[in-house]
Each structure stands twice: as structure tokens, then as C-alpha cells.
Design an enzyme around this catalytic site. Structure first.
Site, PDB file in Angstrom:
ATOM      1  N   PRO A   3      64.397  32.092 109.354  1.00 62.17           N
ATOM      2  CG  PRO A   3      63.774  33.984 110.565  1.00 62.17           C
ATOM      3  CD  PRO A   3      64.867  32.976 110.420  1.00 62.17           C
ATOM      4  CG  ASN A   4      59.758  34.456 106.787  1.00 62.23           C
ATOM      5  OD1 ASN A   4      58.721  33.810 106.950  1.00 62.23           O
ATOM      6  ND2 ASN A   4      60.083  35.491 107.536  1.00 62.23           N
ATOM      7  NE  ARG A  11      60.283  37.036 102.831  1.00 64.94           N
ATOM      8  CZ  ARG A  11      61.314  37.312 103.600  1.00 64.94           C
ATOM      9  NH1 ARG A  11      62.316  36.466 103.683  1.00 64.94           N
ATOM     10  NH2 ARG A  11      61.357  38.421 104.289  1.00 64.94           N
ATOM     11  CE1 TYR A  16      65.346  38.485 101.243  1.00 61.07           C
ATOM     12  CE2 TYR A  16      63.014  38.769 100.733  1.00 61.07           C
ATOM     13  CZ  TYR A  16      64.100  39.023 101.539  1.00 61.07           C
ATOM     14  OH  TYR A  16      63.963  39.823 102.650  1.00 61.07           O
ATOM     15  CG  ASN A  67      70.277  33.694 104.816  1.00 63.61           C
ATOM     16  OD1 ASN A  67      69.787  34.533 105.567  1.00 63.61           O
ATOM     17  ND2 ASN A  67      70.030  33.664 103.507  1.00 63.61           N
ATOM     18  CB  ALA A  70      64.009  38.492 110.427  1.00 65.30           C
ATOM     19  CD  GLU A  91      75.665  38.955 109.339  1.00 61.38           C
ATOM     20  OE1 GLU A  91      74.805  39.784 109.001  1.00 61.38           O
ATOM     21  OE2 GLU A  91      76.523  39.190 110.215  1.00 61.38           O
ATOM     22  CG  HIS A  93      72.345  39.045 105.042  1.00 65.54           C
ATOM     23  ND1 HIS A  93      71.326  38.734 105.908  1.00 65.54           N
ATOM     24  CD2 HIS A  93      73.409  39.395 105.800  1.00 65.54           C
ATOM     25  CE1 HIS A  93      71.755  38.905 107.141  1.00 65.54           C
ATOM     26  NE2 HIS A  93      73.018  39.299 107.105  1.00 65.54           N
ATOM     27  NE  ARG A 100      65.625  44.366 101.639  1.00 69.58           N
ATOM     28  CZ  ARG A 100      65.056  43.251 102.056  1.00 69.58           C
ATOM     29  NH1 ARG A 100      65.787  42.175 102.285  1.00 69.58           N
ATOM     30  NH2 ARG A 100      63.754  43.187 102.251  1.00 69.58           N
TER      31      ARG A 100
END
Length: 141
Positions: A3-4, A11, A16, A67, A70, A91, A93, A100
């Protein structure tokens, strides 16, 4: 890609980066060629579509770079799909999720993946391709 991630480039570029998902894919193409890896890129904002994509990798793909955005922090379904597929998974990111908000520190995927790459921005995708290829080939030298 979860998502996103379709919003990359606009964004929160301070978090990012300014590369779009298409930019990242284009930058990864020569890396994949160099290490003799074929890639198939999937993006969805839908958890179900991502679960379907992981399941569809069974017997088709040798590895996954995921990736999950969320969904990393919320999706037992995606974790179960990674486990059930038995396809080695990295995984990924873009940001260092451990530096964070505390809710980003929990990864449902971490216990069932080969490893994590976080905090290297768009370059993390190239690192993940190299890492999954090395894992699959057993070439860690």
C-alpha cells in the site's frame, strides 16, 4: 510492493525519496541483468492481491522481494502466505522502520523471511535483489 508505494516520488520524499516505483524498477533492471535474475513486479494497495501474488509464486519463482508497506506491521494473512509459499523472501523497507514510530518496529514478516533490508531508500531494492539471488544460489562469498 504494498500500500501507498504507488505514491512514491510524491509521498513524503524526505522519508521515502523522490524516485517513483517505475524509477526504481528501471534502476533495478540492469542490476537484475548483471546477476542473471528475471524480475516480475507487482504492486497493490490490496492485502488480498498481495496474498494472491505470494501464493502464485509457489513453483514459479525462486525468490520474493517484498515491500509490504504498512501490511508488514498488521497482516497475519500476508505472513501466512509467505510461510505457506515456502519461497525464500526478503522483507524490504525504504526507510529505517526501527528508527521511526514504535508501531513500525513490529514486523509480522520478520520471523518467516530470510532477512530484512531497511533504510537504504530506493537502493534497497538492488540490495534485496542481490541478497535473494545470493541466498537462492547459496553464494554468500
Amino acid at each position: 510492493n504494498g500500500p501507498n508505494l504507488n505514491l512514491l516520488g510524491t509521498r513524503e520524499p524526505t522519508v521515502y525519496g523522490s524516485d517513483t516505483l517505475a524509477d526504481i524498477e528501471a534502476k533495478c533492471a540492469p542490476v537484475a541483468d548483471k546477476i542473471s535474475v528475471e524480475t516480475q513486479w507487482v504492486h497493490s494497495n490490496s492485502e488480498a492481491t498481495l496474498v494472491d501474488a505470494v501464493q502464485a509464486s509457489m513453483g514459479v519463482h525462486a525468490g520474493i522481494v517484498l515491500n509490504a508497506g504498512a501490511y508488514t506491521h498488521t497482516s497475519v494473512a500476508l505472513r501466512d502466505a509467505v510461510t505457506a509459499s515456502a519461497v525464500p523472501t526478503i522483507e524490504l523497507h525504504l526507510s529505517n522502520v526501527h528508527a521511526r514510530e514504535s508501531f513500525r518496529h513490529l514486523s509480522y514478516l520478520a520471523p518467516v523471511v530470510v532477512g530484512q533490508i531497511a533504510g537504504f531508500g530506493a537502493h534497497g531494492y538492488a540490495l534485496a535483489l542481490q541478497a535473494i539471488a545470493a541466498h537462492i544460489r547459496g553464494d554468500w562469498s
